[in-house]
Design a protein around this motif. Structure first.
Motif, short mmCIF file in Angstrom:
data_model
loop_
_atom_site.label_atom_id
_atom_site.label_comp_id
_atom_site.label_asym_id
_atom_site.label_seq_id
_atom_site.Cartn_x
_atom_site.Cartn_y
_atom_site.Cartn_z
N ARG A 56 0.96 -1.12 -0.01
CA ARG A 56 0.10 -0.08 -0.11
C ARG A 56 0.77 1.25 0.04
N THR A 57 0.67 2.25 -0.75
CA THR A 57 1.19 3.51 -0.76
C THR A 57 0.44 4.57 0.11
N SER A 58 -0.66 3.94 0.68
CA SER A 58 -1.33 4.95 1.67
C SER A 58 -2.16 4.12 2.60
N GLN A 59 -2.65 4.69 3.54
CA GLN A 59 -3.51 3.82 4.55
C GLN A 59 -5.02 4.19 4.20
N LYS A 60 -5.20 4.94 3.34
CA LYS A 60 -6.67 5.22 2.84
C LYS A 60 -7.68 4.30 2.76
N PRO A 64 -1.70 -2.76 4.47
CA PRO A 64 -1.67 -3.66 3.59
C PRO A 64 -2.27 -5.02 4.09
N GLU A 65 -1.85 -5.50 5.24
CA GLU A 65 -2.32 -6.85 5.68
C GLU A 65 -3.69 -7.04 5.74
N ASP A 66 -4.72 -5.91 5.88
CA ASP A 66 -6.13 -5.90 5.76
C ASP A 66 -6.85 -6.37 4.53
N ALA A 67 -5.77 -6.47 3.69
CA ALA A 67 -6.30 -6.83 2.22
C ALA A 67 -6.36 -8.35 2.03
N VAL A 68 -5.72 -9.14 3.06
CA VAL A 68 -5.90 -10.47 3.03
C VAL A 68 -7.11 -10.94 4.09
N ASP A 69 -8.37 -11.05 3.30
CA ASP A 69 -9.47 -11.36 4.04
C ASP A 69 -9.96 -12.90 3.97
N LYS A 70 -10.88 -13.36 4.42
CA LYS A 70 -11.23 -14.94 4.38
C LYS A 70 -11.13 -15.39 2.91
N ARG A 71 -11.83 -14.67 1.97
CA ARG A 71 -11.76 -14.98 0.58
C ARG A 71 -10.39 -15.07 0.02
N LYS A 72 -9.79 -14.07 0.19
CA LYS A 72 -8.15 -14.03 -0.18
C LYS A 72 -7.72 -15.32 0.33
N PHE A 73 -7.70 -15.37 1.68
CA PHE A 73 -6.99 -16.55 2.31
C PHE A 73 -7.32 -17.81 1.81
N ARG A 74 -8.83 -17.99 1.45
CA ARG A 74 -9.14 -19.39 0.76
C ARG A 74 -8.89 -19.71 -0.27
N ARG A 75 -8.41 -18.61 -1.31
CA ARG A 75 -7.74 -18.84 -2.36
C ARG A 75 -6.39 -19.37 -2.26
N LEU A 76 -5.47 -18.74 -1.24
CA LEU A 76 -4.38 -19.34 -1.09
C LEU A 76 -4.40 -20.56 -0.63
N LEU A 77 -5.17 -20.76 0.20
CA LEU A 77 -5.13 -22.35 0.67
C LEU A 77 -5.41 -23.37 -0.49
N ASN A 78 -6.53 -23.02 -1.14
CA ASN A 78 -6.52 -23.84 -2.55
C ASN A 78 -5.50 -24.03 -3.43
N ALA A 79 -4.82 -22.91 -3.60
CA ALA A 79 -3.75 -22.95 -4.45
C ALA A 79 -2.76 -23.88 -3.90
N ALA A 80 -2.36 -23.67 -2.59
CA ALA A 80 -1.31 -24.32 -1.79
C ALA A 80 -1.63 -25.90 -1.82
N ILE A 97 2.31 -13.57 5.49
CA ILE A 97 2.07 -12.36 4.76
C ILE A 97 3.13 -11.37 5.02
N VAL A 98 3.74 -10.70 3.84
CA VAL A 98 4.72 -9.82 3.77
C VAL A 98 3.93 -8.49 3.50
N ALA A 99 3.60 -7.58 4.47
CA ALA A 99 2.93 -6.21 4.09
C ALA A 99 3.93 -5.16 4.09
N ILE A 100 3.61 -4.63 2.98
CA ILE A 100 4.61 -3.36 2.80
C ILE A 100 3.92 -2.01 2.53
N SER A 101 4.55 -1.25 3.34
CA SER A 101 3.86 0.21 3.40
C SER A 101 4.84 0.84 2.75
#
Length: 118
Positions: A56-60, A64-80, A97-101
């Protein structure tokens, strides 16, 4: 290439460098199966790490870590799951998660969240 895509590639490259400095061996970047993707697959001390990178380039819109929600995590689990099906030799796995600000001066701050489960 769109600005957000270029930032994403830059962020993933920075995450790779960050993980290498922490002693990880990078096995794959942007590993794909069907419509799923794992940003980074790495190995350290016999543990396979599936790593999601968020920048994320701003906190608006939150951290960044907030963008990993249950849906995104489920997709990661399926791929894994598919990766582990193809590579059954790995017994110990972890999701990270590597969160970069990025601040106003273009400086990156890394926040590494290990062993995530949502």
């Amino acid at each position: 290439m769109a600005r957000h895509q270029a930032l994403g590639k830059w962020g993933e490259a920075g995450a790779v460098d960050y993980l290498l400095q922490k002693g990880f061996e990078i096995l794959h970047r942007n590993w794909r199966f069907s419509h799923y993707e794992i940003d980074i697959i790495a190995l350290k001390n016999g543990v396979l790490h599936f790593v999601e990178v968020k920048l994320r380039t701003s906190q608006k819109f939150g951290l960044p870590e907030d963008a990993v929600d249950k849906r995104k995590f489920r997709r990661l689990l399926n791929a894994a799951d598919e990766f582990l099906h193809l590579h059954p030799q790995y017994r110990h796995v972890q999701y990270d998660i590597v969160a970069i600000s990025i601040d106003g001066n273009g400086q990156a701050a890394y926040f590494f969240i290990e062993d995530v489960y949502l």
